[in-house]
Design a protein around this motif. Structure first.
Motif, PDB file in Angstrom:
ATOM      1  N   VAL A   1       0.839  -1.210   0.000  1.00  0.00           N
ATOM      2  CA  VAL A   1       0.000   0.000   0.000  1.00  0.00           C
ATOM      3  C   VAL A   1       0.872   1.257   0.000  1.00  0.00           C
ATOM      4  N   ALA A   2       2.064   1.139  -0.581  1.00  0.00           N
ATOM      5  CA  ALA A   2       3.014   2.256  -0.505  1.00  0.00           C
ATOM      6  C   ALA A   2       3.039   3.095  -1.780  1.00  0.00           C
ATOM      7  N   GLY A   3       2.168   2.794  -2.738  1.00  0.00           N
ATOM      8  CA  GLY A   3       2.182   3.533  -4.009  1.00  0.00           C
ATOM      9  C   GLY A   3       1.709   4.974  -3.848  1.00  0.00           C
ATOM     10  N   LEU A   4       1.948   5.776  -4.877  1.00  0.00           N
ATOM     11  CA  LEU A   4       1.629   7.205  -4.802  1.00  0.00           C
ATOM     12  C   LEU A   4       0.185   7.511  -5.193  1.00  0.00           C
ATOM     13  N   GLY A   5      -0.473   6.585  -5.864  1.00  0.00           N
ATOM     14  CA  GLY A   5      -1.872   6.804  -6.250  1.00  0.00           C
ATOM     15  C   GLY A   5      -2.042   7.985  -7.183  1.00  0.00           C
TER      16      GLY A   5
ATOM     17  N   PRO B   1      -4.311 -15.966   8.437  1.00  0.00           N
ATOM     18  CA  PRO B   1      -4.336 -15.282   9.729  1.00  0.00           C
ATOM     19  C   PRO B   1      -3.461 -14.026   9.847  1.00  0.00           C
ATOM     20  N   LEU B   2      -2.507 -13.831   8.916  1.00  0.00           N
ATOM     21  CA  LEU B   2      -1.596 -12.682   9.081  1.00  0.00           C
ATOM     22  C   LEU B   2      -1.539 -11.825   7.819  1.00  0.00           C
ATOM     23  N   THR B   3      -1.745 -10.517   7.999  1.00  0.00           N
ATOM     24  CA  THR B   3      -1.596  -9.570   6.900  1.00  0.00           C
ATOM     25  C   THR B   3      -0.332  -8.752   7.130  1.00  0.00           C
ATOM     26  N   ILE B   4       0.516  -8.708   6.116  1.00  0.00           N
ATOM     27  CA  ILE B   4       1.750  -7.907   6.195  1.00  0.00           C
ATOM     28  C   ILE B   4       1.554  -6.708   5.267  1.00  0.00           C
ATOM     29  N   PHE B   5       1.385  -5.527   5.851  1.00  0.00           N
ATOM     30  CA  PHE B   5       1.238  -4.323   5.035  1.00  0.00           C
ATOM     31  C   PHE B   5       2.620  -3.783   4.684  1.00  0.00           C
ATOM     32  N   VAL B   6       2.799  -3.420   3.432  1.00  0.00           N
ATOM     33  CA  VAL B   6       4.011  -2.693   3.048  1.00  0.00           C
ATOM     34  C   VAL B   6       3.562  -1.253   2.816  1.00  0.00           C
ATOM     35  N   THR B   7       3.878  -0.386   3.776  1.00  0.00           N
ATOM     36  CA  THR B   7       3.366   0.984   3.730  1.00  0.00           C
ATOM     37  C   THR B   7       4.491   1.966   3.395  1.00  0.00           C
ATOM     38  N   GLY B   8       4.118   3.218   3.288  1.00  0.00           N
ATOM     39  CA  GLY B   8       5.110   4.258   3.021  1.00  0.00           C
ATOM     40  C   GLY B   8       4.703   5.533   3.736  1.00  0.00           C
ATOM     41  N   ARG B   9       5.321   6.625   3.379  1.00  0.00           N
ATOM     42  CA  ARG B   9       5.009   7.904   4.014  1.00  0.00           C
ATOM     43  C   ARG B   9       3.544   8.273   3.761  1.00  0.00           C
ATOM     44  N   GLY B  10       2.931   8.891   4.756  1.00  0.00           N
ATOM     45  CA  GLY B  10       1.576   9.396   4.594  1.00  0.00           C
ATOM     46  C   GLY B  10       0.514   8.324   4.638  1.00  0.00           C
TER      47      GLY B  10
ATOM     48  N   ARG C   1       7.924  -0.880   6.093  1.00  0.00           N
ATOM     49  CA  ARG C   1       7.997   0.392   5.390  1.00  0.00           C
ATOM     50  C   ARG C   1       8.785   0.233   4.098  1.00  0.00           C
ATOM     51  N   GLN C   2       8.219   0.682   2.986  1.00  0.00           N
ATOM     52  CA  GLN C   2       8.982   0.784   1.731  1.00  0.00           C
ATOM     53  C   GLN C   2       9.401   2.246   1.635  1.00  0.00           C
ATOM     54  N   LYS C   3      10.692   2.502   1.723  1.00  0.00           N
ATOM     55  CA  LYS C   3      11.121   3.908   1.860  1.00  0.00           C
ATOM     56  C   LYS C   3      10.932   4.714   0.588  1.00  0.00           C
ATOM     57  N   TYR C   4      11.111   4.062  -0.558  1.00  0.00           N
ATOM     58  CA  TYR C   4      10.885   4.749  -1.837  1.00  0.00           C
ATOM     59  C   TYR C   4       9.927   3.887  -2.659  1.00  0.00           C
TER      60      TYR C   4
END
Ligand code: UTP
Length: 292
Positions: free
Chosen positions: A10-14, A50-59, A102-105
């Protein structure tokens, strides 16, 4: 089901949804009254993962808050006698266990999936793109899990798309798998190409946002160079994986909406609203008054 972990990048810029996504995550845009990402996590839970791993970013902190307990809100709702709503709010935080990375970029979907390598470890896992909202009787991931149980190989959710739109997808070349209970819906992948032009596309079978992957994909992603759009593409790593292992494409039963795109989002909103028990018939009446 052998799949125990689902990765949700979920780290994309949209960018297709700007300016709405300038200060809020695309994944939190609501279809009727639920954010896109909640539909995705509900599907994960309904598939018994049973487990969700979110890959998130800033904001993206709104996503973390959404799946957390909100003690103040629950307290206020209880005080106002709104217990059904309080239960609904609490249920979101109990859907499944969650971990955030966290995906930094935003270097691409392939790179986002690679971030989860340590946590997924050496086991097959699911990848869910929450912009693809799927309305189906049996959750799409559950359908895919059944195929995985039979073939023990990576499974890509696919659908037939108009040839003019192949440039928006990863496209597979494939041969039908005969004599299985998924006759006509299961394919053995022979090649993959990310966002081809219509003249280069080997078929109109497009990969959509649900995958079950074997852990070998991480070794491939680690050496995948930037591809289309300057991003590390999951499709390119899958092409590399195909040299070592079979991959299957599966036409799932259900309807998919590309809610990361404005038109797809509107279609999902209208169709989900029409199905709402409390509002559907009023909304239908309203739509009929429009001069279209
Ligand atoms: P998309 O390409 O649809 O999402 O990626 P995007 O980049 O956010 O949106 P547009 O195209 O600019 O409008 C599919 C999924 O992969 C995630 C996105 O958040 C989305 O859920 N993603 C994409 C990442 O997590 N990291 C990335 O570097 C790229």
């Amino acid at each position: 089901m052998k799949i125990r972990k689902a990765v949700l990048p979920v780290a994309g810029l949209g960018t297709r949804f700007l300016p709405a996504t300038k200060a809020q995550p695309k994944e939190m845009l609501p279809v009727v009254d639920k954010p896109l990402v909640q539909y995705a996590v509900e599907e994960v839970a309904a598939a018994g993962i049973p487990l969700t791993i979110f890959v998130t970013g800033r904001g993206k902190s709104a996503i973390e808050n959404h799946f957390d307990v909100s003690a103040e809100l629950e307290y206020e709702l209880a005080g106002r006698g709104k217990n059904p709503l309080r239960k609904q709010v609490r249920a979101i935080s109990s859907l499944c266990d969650v971990v955030y990375l966290r995906q930094k970029y935003p270097k691409g979907l392939g790179h986002a999936v690679l971030m989860s390598r340590e946590l997924v470890d050496e086991e097959p896992f699911a990848v869910v793109l929450s912009d693809d909202v799927i309305d189906s009787r049996v959750p799409c991931l559950k359908q895919m899990g059944e195929v995985f149980d039979e073939f023990d190989a990576s499974i890509l959710a696919i659908e037939r798309v108009p040839k003019s739109t192949v440039g928006s997808y990863g496209i597979i070349a494939a041969e039908p798998v005969r004599n299985s209970k998924w006759n006509g819906r299961l394919f053995k992948v022979t090649d993959l190409i990310e966002k081809p032009s219509p003249s280069d596309a080997p078929s109109n079978l497009a990969i959509i946002g649900r995958y079950i992957l074997t852990p070998r994909i991480f070794r491939k992603l680690a050496t995948t160079r930037r591809g289309k759009g300057g991003e590390i593409q999951l499709t390119d790593a899958l092409k590399d994986l195909l040299k070592d292992e079979p991959i299957y494409g599966f036409i799932f039963e259900g309807k998919r909406y590309d809610a990361g795109d404005k038109l797809g989002f509107l279609k999902a909103t209208v169709e989900f609203a029409l199905k709402e028990p409390n509002m559907g018939s009023e909304f239908r009446k309203y739509l009929k008054t429009l001069k279209l």
